[in-house]
Design a protein around this motif. Structure first.
Motif, mmCIF file in Angstrom:
data_model
loop_
_atom_site.group_PDB
_atom_site.id
_atom_site.type_symbol
_atom_site.label_atom_id
_atom_site.label_comp_id
_atom_site.label_asym_id
_atom_site.label_seq_id
_atom_site.Cartn_x
_atom_site.Cartn_y
_atom_site.Cartn_z
ATOM 1 N N ARG A 143 0.424 -1.431 -0.250
ATOM 2 C CA ARG A 143 -0.149 0.117 -0.239
ATOM 3 C C ARG A 143 0.050 1.006 0.090
ATOM 4 O O ARG A 143 0.683 2.048 -0.687
ATOM 5 N N ARG A 183 -16.794 10.605 2.460
ATOM 6 C CA ARG A 183 -15.448 10.286 2.053
ATOM 7 C C ARG A 183 -15.838 10.555 0.060
ATOM 8 O O ARG A 183 -16.791 9.535 -0.466
ATOM 9 N N VAL A 189 -5.208 -3.160 5.463
ATOM 10 C CA VAL A 189 -5.378 -3.983 6.106
ATOM 11 C C VAL A 189 -5.941 -5.074 6.136
ATOM 12 O O VAL A 189 -7.010 -6.221 6.321
ATOM 13 N N THR A 190 -6.324 -4.927 7.350
ATOM 14 C CA THR A 190 -7.773 -5.470 8.415
ATOM 15 C C THR A 190 -8.659 -6.147 7.894
ATOM 16 O O THR A 190 -8.888 -6.913 8.187
ATOM 17 N N THR A 250 -5.312 -1.610 12.024
ATOM 18 C CA THR A 250 -4.426 -2.332 12.629
ATOM 19 C C THR A 250 -4.550 -2.562 14.107
ATOM 20 O O THR A 250 -3.529 -3.038 14.981
HETATM 21 C C1 LIG Z 1 -9.506 6.095 7.144
HETATM 22 C C2 LIG Z 1 -8.773 4.905 7.559
HETATM 23 N N1 LIG Z 1 -9.645 4.018 7.707
HETATM 24 C C3 LIG Z 1 -9.506 2.904 7.851
HETATM 25 C C4 LIG Z 1 -7.415 2.369 8.234
HETATM 26 C C5 LIG Z 1 -7.129 0.950 9.013
HETATM 27 O O1 LIG Z 1 -6.352 0.963 7.544
HETATM 28 P P1 LIG Z 1 -5.845 -0.764 8.118
HETATM 29 O O2 LIG Z 1 -6.624 -1.596 8.642
HETATM 30 O O3 LIG Z 1 -4.662 -0.892 7.373
HETATM 31 O O4 LIG Z 1 -4.853 -0.202 9.772
HETATM 32 C C6 LIG Z 1 -6.920 3.602 8.891
HETATM 33 C C7 LIG Z 1 -5.765 3.343 9.114
HETATM 34 O O5 LIG Z 1 -4.851 4.471 8.429
HETATM 35 C C8 LIG Z 1 -7.593 4.744 8.068
HETATM 36 O O6 LIG Z 1 -6.737 5.983 8.307
#
Ligand SMILES: Cc1ncc(COP(=O)(O)O)c(C=O)c1O
Length: 308
Positions: free
Chosen positions: A70, A160, A230-231, A267
């Motif tokens: 990413r 968004r 990612v999660t 995460t």
């Molecule tokens: C706006 C937003 N949504 C979702 C996420 C969750 O992403 P991840 O699961 O990769 O941490 C993040 C994390 O940076 C974020 O900033």
């Protein structure tokens, strides 16, 4: 409860060791109170940079390759040369973790900006000296919300937008869109904002991805207007691998209000249960059986990944 005491999706237990951590700033490890970047930095001036949040479990960064995919995709899309390979980033993370004596329960914010500008204006070519790379790594144990009350969400006017405005997939330094949404949620008496997409379908929260459970099915947005978390991807993966019906689809608040369970993913907190949406209770306000099952499967996946 005062405004300052409200829960967020990123509440961690206070750890006094974090007052004396060392921070990676362009290859040097600097005590926290001396870790600074220039006021001419592109990240400070314009929010022109990308970041990743990673978690350390048993000496390994969970889903490191996914985070690097990413980060490198985002930087490539905005012509930001990180100036480091994945292996060099892994080495910088290892060096920072070692300097701080961290092996588990640590959270990292890896930040890359377009670097120091020649003059205080927007044009990217004014950033000539190369990127600024900072790694903040903190001892961090998320407050366990699987037992207590979940997060309260409020739907907010901020959306968004479409990908040709500023693609929601950019984990950019500028999070103003998310911050505005969070302020609107706070004003509505909630902890975190539930954001819709440009068509009015339920989309994401200001800092996490969002899922509901309806009649045993797990639903999340199409993914077109939210962070490619990612999660989020791992939750979909464990559902598919374990015969839990999961759908990326358009749905509205009508269906979200009627959900049996809802949870956020990120995460930091993995899966965080939702107690209220716009004042309407979701389940009994704590993590329901499907959320718990997904959390256990996700933990197994993290263990498998970090023990390889
Ligand atoms: C706006 C937003 N949504 C979702 C996420 C969750 O992403 P991840 O699961 O990769 O941490 C993040 C994390 O940076 C974020 O900033």
């Amino acid at each position: 409860m005062t405004d300052k005491e409200r829960p967020t999706a990123h509440d961690a237990e206070d750890d006094p060791r974090n007052r004396n951590i060392k921070i990676f700033v362009n290859g040097r490890l600097v005590p926290r109170d001396q870790a600074v970047v220039s006021v001419y930095d592109s990240g400070f001036m314009l929010g022109d940079g990308m970041w990743e949040g990673l978690r350390l479990y048993d000496g390994r960064w969970a889903f490191f390759d996914d985070h690097m995919d990413r980060l490198f995709d985002s930087c490539r899309a905005v012509s930001l040369d990180i100036g480091m390979s994945r292996e060099e980033i892994a080495a910088a993370l290892a060096m920072t973790a070692e300097a701080n004596g961290m092996t588990s329960d640590a959270h990292c914010r890896l930040m890359v900006t377009r670097g120091v500008k020649m003059r205080p204006f927007q044009h990217p070519t004014l950033s000539r000296s190369g990127p600024t790379v900072v790694i903040i790594m903190e001892h961090s144990k998320p407050v366990d919300r699987m037992e207590g009350a979940g997060i309260r969400l409020a739907t907010v006017p901020q959306v968004r937008g479409l990908p040709h405005a500023q693609d929601a997939k950019f984990n950019s330094h500028s999070k103003l869109n998310c911050v505005i949404a969070c302020l609107q949620a706070e004003a509505a008496g909630a902890d975190e904002a539930l954001m819709l997409d440009p068509h009015g379908f339920v989309n994401t929260t200001n800092s996490c991805n969002f899922f509901i459970v309806r009649r045993g099915e797990v639903w999340t947005s199409t993914g077109d207007y939210c962070m490619n978390g990612v999660t989020r991807a791992k939750v979909i993966e464990v559902c598919r691998a374990n015969a839990i019906p999961v759908f990326e689809k358009n749905y509205s608040l009508y269906e979200a209000y009627g959900a049996e369970e809802a949870f956020l993913t990120g995460t930091f907190g993995a899966q965080t249960p939702v107690a209220l949406i716009d004042g309407k209770a979701i389940g009994d306000g704590t993590a329901g059986p499907v959320t718990r099952r997904i959390r256990a499967l996700y933990e197994d996946l993290v263990s498998a990944e970090t023990s390889r």
